[in-house]
Write an enzyme that holds these catalytic residues in place. Sequence first.
Site, PDB file in Angstrom:
ATOM      1  CG  HIS A   1       3.400   4.087   8.585  1.00 58.49           C
ATOM      2  ND1 HIS A   1       3.361   5.061   7.577  1.00 58.49           N
ATOM      3  CD2 HIS A   1       3.233   2.969   8.207  1.00 58.49           C
ATOM      4  CE1 HIS A   1       2.967   4.307   6.555  1.00 58.49           C
ATOM      5  NE2 HIS A   1       3.032   3.169   6.716  1.00 58.49           N
TER       6      HIS A   1
ATOM      7  CE  LYS B   1      26.939  -2.133  -6.013  1.00 62.39           C
ATOM      8  NZ  LYS B   1      27.121  -0.944  -7.032  1.00 62.39           N
TER       9      LYS B   1
ATOM     10  NE  ARG C   1       6.964   0.957   5.121  1.00 59.29           N
ATOM     11  CZ  ARG C   1       6.013   0.521   4.798  1.00 59.29           C
ATOM     12  NH1 ARG C   1       5.786  -0.869   4.469  1.00 59.29           N
ATOM     13  NH2 ARG C   1       4.792   1.108   5.121  1.00 59.29           N
TER      14      ARG C   1
ATOM     15  NE  ARG D   1      -1.576  -1.992   2.929  1.00 60.65           N
ATOM     16  CZ  ARG D   1      -1.823  -3.284   2.497  1.00 60.65           C
ATOM     17  NH1 ARG D   1      -2.816  -3.713   1.605  1.00 60.65           N
ATOM     18  NH2 ARG D   1      -0.675  -4.069   2.891  1.00 60.65           N
ATOM     19  CB  THR D   2       3.216   2.695   2.310  1.00 65.18           C
ATOM     20  OG1 THR D   2       2.710   2.234   3.553  1.00 65.18           O
ATOM     21  CG2 THR D   2       3.804   3.889   2.720  1.00 65.18           C
TER      22      THR D   2
HETATM   23  C1  NCD Z   1       1.748  -0.756   8.028  1.00 67.85           C
HETATM   24  C2  NCD Z   1       3.183  -0.850   8.281  1.00 67.85           C
HETATM   25  O1  NCD Z   1       3.956  -0.937   7.549  1.00 67.85           O
HETATM   26  O2  NCD Z   1       3.406  -0.327   9.294  1.00 67.85           O
HETATM   27  N1  NCD Z   1       1.202  -1.013   6.863  1.00 67.85           N
HETATM   28  C3  NCD Z   1       0.971  -0.097   5.927  1.00 67.85           C
HETATM   29  O3  NCD Z   1       1.803   0.766   5.956  1.00 67.85           O
HETATM   30  N2  NCD Z   1      -0.150  -0.066   5.730  1.00 67.85           N
HETATM   31  C4  NCD Z   1       0.936  -1.985   8.904  1.00 67.85           C
HETATM   32  C5  NCD Z   1       1.642  -3.132   8.967  1.00 67.85           C
HETATM   33  O4  NCD Z   1       2.641  -3.369   8.528  1.00 67.85           O
HETATM   34  O5  NCD Z   1       1.240  -4.042   9.916  1.00 67.85           O
END
Ligand code: NCD
Length: 305
Positions: free
Chosen positions: A129, A80, A101, A51-52
């Site tokens: 997040h 590396k 991320r 999703r993200t």
């Molecule tokens: C979440 C995350 O990555 O923290 N997912 C997301 O971005 N929607 C929740 C999860 O991974 O459980």
Amino acid sequence: MRSLIDIQELSVREIDELMDCADDIIEKPQKYADACRGKKLATLFFEPSTRTRLSFEAAMYELGGNVLGFSEAQSSSASKGESVADTAKVVSCYADIIAMRHPKEGAPLVASMNASVPVINAGDGGHNHPTQTLADLLTIRRERGKISDFTIGFCGDLKFGRTVHSLISALSRYSGIKVVLISPDELKLPGYIKRDILEKNGIEYSENSDLAEVLPSLDILYMTRVQKERFFSEEEYLRLKDSYILTPEKLLHAKKDLAVLHPLPRVNEIAVGVDADPRACYFKQVLNGKYMRMALILKLLEVTV
Ligand code: NCD
């Protein structure tokens, strides 16, 4: 130039403006179709995501911009030995904005200190997040009409769940919010969040390990996955992973206008049978995430439409 690493960096007013912008995008998408023409978003994902990453990419495409990036650390020079600081400096030469991320808490902050373009934290370890929080807040506002005066239950992995940490942090600045923390003993909300956020802001909260007991009192239920990748022992994960499973039967005892949220991915914590219940909001939440990321990209790139 501004980045977004922690949701506290946005004032309540700015969050409200982002939600207004997302509402406007939902109503008039054509108005925004060329807003980021010629701009590039880099998605630097050192940890898995569906999703993200894809919603950031879809957001940039829907603004008329372009996207470059990688979706696993192995395919980048991190494998590396390149540092996050160097990667940020390098990618600043190619892109106008970065979404990162990383499994290490603080990595996006380090990137923002070294990049010459805005950096958005797309999840750092078990820490924060903020863009999931923007999706959560828009969902709450669209479902309830406002962000105030409700009881929200957070259920599952409150220790490692970064979406929980950021949403609690954001909600602590709105009025009339009561929080119920539902988790096994091993996965309780970290003490620093209870002290520095809930207690400091005078938010009424309670802790409970029994979902069925508190469910009838909730206006919003925020379910979460047990964060397998943050566990040191597989055995411990297996023992805790099915601590809570929301089913249609359990929902019989919940309020008629409850909103069930989940950042997704779900594993077992919400039975598929719940999806058809009008109270299930988690797929709407996914879509709202794309619109809030569009609004955020516009803000950080200082694009006015
Ligand atoms: C979440 C995350 O990555 O923290 N997912 C997301 O971005 N929607 C929740 C999860 O991974 O459980």
